[in-house]
Design a protein around this motif. Structure first.
Motif, PDB file in Angstrom:
ATOM      1  N   ASN A  57       2.573  15.131 -43.019  1.00  0.00           N
ATOM      2  CA  ASN A  57       1.141  14.854 -42.896  1.00  0.00           C
ATOM      3  C   ASN A  57       0.949  13.400 -42.479  1.00  0.00           C
ATOM      4  OD1 ASN A  57       0.317  16.631 -46.003  1.00  0.00           O
ATOM      5  ND2 ASN A  57       1.065  17.410 -44.071  1.00  0.00           N
ATOM      6  N   LYS A 111     -11.801   9.637 -36.381  1.00  0.00           N
ATOM      7  CA  LYS A 111     -10.613   9.748 -37.215  1.00  0.00           C
ATOM      8  C   LYS A 111      -9.688  10.784 -36.600  1.00  0.00           C
ATOM      9  CE  LYS A 111     -12.856   8.784 -41.713  1.00  0.00           C
ATOM     10  NZ  LYS A 111     -11.995   7.711 -42.235  1.00  0.00           N
ATOM     11  N   THR A 115     -13.290  12.091 -51.289  1.00  0.00           N
ATOM     12  CA  THR A 115     -11.872  12.166 -51.654  1.00  0.00           C
ATOM     13  C   THR A 115     -10.980  12.177 -50.427  1.00  0.00           C
ATOM     14  OG1 THR A 115     -12.548  13.524 -53.540  1.00  0.00           O
ATOM     15  CG2 THR A 115     -10.198  13.420 -53.063  1.00  0.00           C
ATOM     16  N   LEU A 116     -11.311  13.000 -49.433  1.00  0.00           N
ATOM     17  CA  LEU A 116     -10.489  13.120 -48.238  1.00  0.00           C
ATOM     18  C   LEU A 116     -11.008  12.294 -47.068  1.00  0.00           C
ATOM     19  CD1 LEU A 116      -9.592  16.919 -48.305  1.00  0.00           C
ATOM     20  CD2 LEU A 116      -8.325  14.971 -49.228  1.00  0.00           C
ATOM     21  N   TYR A 172      -6.042  13.319 -37.653  1.00  0.00           N
ATOM     22  CA  TYR A 172      -5.123  13.783 -38.691  1.00  0.00           C
ATOM     23  C   TYR A 172      -4.242  14.866 -38.101  1.00  0.00           C
ATOM     24  CZ  TYR A 172      -3.403  15.978 -42.964  1.00  0.00           C
ATOM     25  OH  TYR A 172      -2.594  16.487 -43.941  1.00  0.00           O
ATOM     26  N   GLY A 182       1.915  11.925 -45.987  1.00  0.00           N
ATOM     27  CA  GLY A 182       2.473  12.790 -47.009  1.00  0.00           C
ATOM     28  C   GLY A 182       3.709  13.481 -46.475  1.00  0.00           C
ATOM     29  N   ASP A 232       3.089  11.672 -51.531  1.00  0.00           N
ATOM     30  CA  ASP A 232       2.105  11.135 -50.591  1.00  0.00           C
ATOM     31  C   ASP A 232       1.682   9.727 -50.978  1.00  0.00           C
ATOM     32  OD1 ASP A 232       0.038  11.230 -52.472  1.00  0.00           O
ATOM     33  OD2 ASP A 232      -1.112  12.764 -51.436  1.00  0.00           O
ATOM     34  N   GLN A 233       0.835   9.169 -50.152  1.00  0.00           N
ATOM     35  CA  GLN A 233       0.479   7.760 -50.253  1.00  0.00           C
ATOM     36  C   GLN A 233      -0.239   7.434 -51.558  1.00  0.00           C
ATOM     37  OE1 GLN A 233      -1.536   6.431 -46.781  1.00  0.00           O
ATOM     38  NE2 GLN A 233      -2.025   4.406 -47.559  1.00  0.00           N
ATOM     39  N   TYR A 234      -0.982   8.369 -52.091  1.00  0.00           N
ATOM     40  CA  TYR A 234      -1.835   8.084 -53.248  1.00  0.00           C
ATOM     41  C   TYR A 234      -1.347   8.735 -54.542  1.00  0.00           C
ATOM     42  CZ  TYR A 234      -4.937   6.450 -49.591  1.00  0.00           C
ATOM     43  OH  TYR A 234      -5.460   5.779 -48.510  1.00  0.00           O
ATOM     44  N   SER A 242      -5.356   8.856 -40.485  1.00  0.00           N
ATOM     45  CA  SER A 242      -5.894   7.499 -40.497  1.00  0.00           C
ATOM     46  C   SER A 242      -5.819   6.958 -41.919  1.00  0.00           C
ATOM     47  CB  SER A 242      -7.342   7.514 -40.002  1.00  0.00           C
ATOM     48  OG  SER A 242      -7.434   8.106 -38.737  1.00  0.00           O
ATOM     49  N   GLY A 243      -4.818   6.152 -42.206  1.00  0.00           N
ATOM     50  CA  GLY A 243      -4.650   5.582 -43.526  1.00  0.00           C
ATOM     51  C   GLY A 243      -4.053   6.526 -44.536  1.00  0.00           C
ATOM     52  N   TYR A 244      -3.266   7.527 -44.084  1.00  0.00           N
ATOM     53  CA  TYR A 244      -2.695   8.482 -45.038  1.00  0.00           C
ATOM     54  C   TYR A 244      -1.368   9.016 -44.508  1.00  0.00           C
ATOM     55  CZ  TYR A 244      -1.939  12.654 -47.812  1.00  0.00           C
ATOM     56  OH  TYR A 244      -1.369  13.606 -48.625  1.00  0.00           O
TER      57      TYR A 244
END
Length: 259
Positions: free
Chosen positions: A126, A94, A43-44, A96, A133, A159-161, A129-131
């Motif tokens: 937030n 990665k 998921t993360l 974050y 928020g 957020d992105q998703y 890498s690819g996220y």
């Protein structure tokens, strides 16, 4: 673009924000080294072929006359897999980062919020890498008759998703002693509304819970060294997700406090 570019820009921004630390009411910065061996969190994105993952974390917290400022940057190393379970040669690192600024409305406006030492607007950024928020809401530290800090922030989150959702984030830092040995119990819990398909079109159908409690011992103080400089112990990574299952990973941890 380099996968680390955006989070490293967060780190550069954090360094700029930390520069006036000498003018802050209080300031502390530390670096942490963590090693876990059972990371399979799809998921993360903390999902490696062997389960092993190394993390270097840089933390900074400071207060000023009308609020406080916290940021961290995590740098991860491992043989990461994508959501389908495929490994890529380039995907071995990665990054974050998060930035948490808060204003203390009790000082700005001169009122007392019952049950809180400080209270006011809270924000969070937030980036990873690819996220991304963005969060905004209210937060503060509870007024408790104990040493240390216990607080909570409540946010609207985009957020992105998941797009529109909420997040509730209690946190704590509690020092205590067992005989002559100082310990530190610290951590946070993030509870956010979860959407099963993750595309932002459906209503909330549950929650996603991420917690990272840490139990650390002051390594130098019992032997006459400077207290509060070097800690060792463990962090327990806990992620509960209704759609994708649960993850529990103990990690060995070292922490060095610069100030």
């Amino acid at each position: 673009m380099n996968r680390l570019a955006v989070p490293l820009r967060v780190l550069a921004l954090a360094a700029v924000l930390a520069a006036p630390a000498a003018r802050a009411d209080f300031s502390t910065t530390n670096v942490q080294l963590l090693q876990g061996w059972n990371f399979h969190d799809k998921t993360l994105g903390y999902n490696t072929s062997s389960g092993a993952m190394t993390t270097v974390t840089i933390n900074h917290f400071s207060t000023w006359a009308y609020g406080d400022n916290f940021f961290f940057v995590d740098l991860y190393r491992g043989n990461f897999l994508d959501f389908s379970g495929t490994a890529h040669d380039y995907d071995r690192a990665k990054a974050y980062g998060e930035w948490h600024p808060r204003l203390d409305a009790t000082k700005l406006l001169g009122f007392k919020m019952p049950g809180f030492k400080n209270f006011g607007p809270a924000a969070e950024l937030n980036l990873g890498s690819g996220y991304f928020g963005y969060l905004g809401g209210l937060g503060g530290d509870l007024d408790l008759p104990i040493p240390g800090v216990v607080g909570v922030n409540v946010y609207y989150k985009y957020d992105q998703y998941l797009h529109d959702t909420f997040q509730v984030s209690p946190f704590w830092t509690l020092p205590f002693n067992i005989g002559p040995v100082p310990f530190l119990f610290t951590g946070f819990v993030d509870v956010q509304g979860w959407k099963k398909d993750g595309n932002g079109d459906n209503s909330l159908d549950g929650v996603d819970v991420l917690a990272q409690p840490e139990l650390l011992v002051d390594v130098l103080a019992p032997f006459g060294g400077k207290a509060g400089k070097l800690y060792a112990g463990c962090e327990y990574y806990l992620h509960f997700n209704k759609t994708h299952g649960d993850e529990q990973v103990p990690q060995a941890m070292l922490q060095w406090n610069f100030n």
